[in-house]
Design a protein around this motif. Structure first.
Motif, mmCIF file in Angstrom:
data_model
loop_
_atom_site.group_PDB
_atom_site.id
_atom_site.type_symbol
_atom_site.label_atom_id
_atom_site.label_comp_id
_atom_site.label_asym_id
_atom_site.label_seq_id
_atom_site.Cartn_x
_atom_site.Cartn_y
_atom_site.Cartn_z
ATOM 1 N N HIS A 26 0.808 -1.234 0.000
ATOM 2 C CA HIS A 26 0.000 0.000 0.000
ATOM 3 C C HIS A 26 0.833 1.272 0.000
ATOM 4 O O HIS A 26 0.444 2.271 0.606
ATOM 5 C CB HIS A 26 -0.984 0.014 1.171
ATOM 6 C CG HIS A 26 -1.838 -1.196 1.246
ATOM 7 N ND1 HIS A 26 -2.839 -1.456 0.336
ATOM 8 C CD2 HIS A 26 -1.821 -2.246 2.096
ATOM 9 C CE1 HIS A 26 -3.420 -2.598 0.636
ATOM 10 N NE2 HIS A 26 -2.819 -3.119 1.701
ATOM 11 N N GLU A 29 -0.182 4.823 -4.977
ATOM 12 C CA GLU A 29 -1.544 5.260 -5.282
ATOM 13 C C GLU A 29 -1.627 5.642 -6.755
ATOM 14 O O GLU A 29 -0.672 6.180 -7.310
ATOM 15 C CB GLU A 29 -1.933 6.475 -4.434
ATOM 16 C CG GLU A 29 -2.033 6.199 -2.956
ATOM 17 C CD GLU A 29 -2.425 7.438 -2.155
ATOM 18 O OE1 GLU A 29 -2.466 8.543 -2.731
ATOM 19 O OE2 GLU A 29 -2.675 7.279 -0.957
ATOM 20 N N LYS A 33 -6.002 6.770 -5.163
ATOM 21 C CA LYS A 33 -6.503 5.540 -4.545
ATOM 22 C C LYS A 33 -5.388 4.498 -4.490
ATOM 23 O O LYS A 33 -4.620 4.367 -5.441
ATOM 24 C CB LYS A 33 -7.681 4.976 -5.343
ATOM 25 C CG LYS A 33 -8.884 5.888 -5.365
ATOM 26 C CD LYS A 33 -10.003 5.273 -6.154
ATOM 27 C CE LYS A 33 -11.203 6.224 -6.189
ATOM 28 N NZ LYS A 33 -12.290 5.690 -6.994
ATOM 29 N N THR A 34 -5.329 3.757 -3.393
ATOM 30 C CA THR A 34 -4.341 2.692 -3.254
ATOM 31 C C THR A 34 -4.527 1.690 -4.389
ATOM 32 O O THR A 34 -5.641 1.301 -4.704
ATOM 33 C CB THR A 34 -4.497 1.976 -1.898
ATOM 34 O OG1 THR A 34 -4.378 2.939 -0.859
ATOM 35 C CG2 THR A 34 -3.425 0.921 -1.722
ATOM 36 N N SER A 57 5.411 11.934 -7.180
ATOM 37 C CA SER A 57 4.218 11.867 -8.026
ATOM 38 C C SER A 57 4.624 12.080 -9.472
ATOM 39 O O SER A 57 5.377 13.013 -9.780
ATOM 40 C CB SER A 57 3.211 12.946 -7.627
ATOM 41 O OG SER A 57 2.708 12.689 -6.342
#
Length: 80
Positions: A26, A29, A33-34, A57
């Protein structure tokens, strides 16, 4: 293209098994969302990889199945 394969081909993570392990724990993302390693990506998706003290990111620009090491940075755009 699967998330774990994309991370390997784009050289964001060097090995596909490591990418799979990171996604299963986890730390990745997709669009907030994971995501599981089998998540199908499309152009324009935002991938966030959480490291211990920071996060990265990137925006998916292309989904090439094979690319050379020097061309792999053209597959994504760093956002943060």
């Amino acid at each position: 293209m699967r998330l774990d394969k994309y991370l390997k081909v784009s050289q964001l993570i060097r090995r596909r098994t490591v990418a799979k392990d990171v996604a299963e724990s986890h730390h990745i993302e997709v669009n907030g969302k994971t995501a599981k390693p089998s998540k199908e990506l499309k152009e324009g998706d935002i991938i966030t990889i959480k490291y211990a003290s920071r996060s990265l990111s990137v925006k998916v620009l292309s989904l090439d199945k094979n690319t050379s090491k020097k061309d792999s940075p053209s597959m994504y755009e760093v956002i943060e």
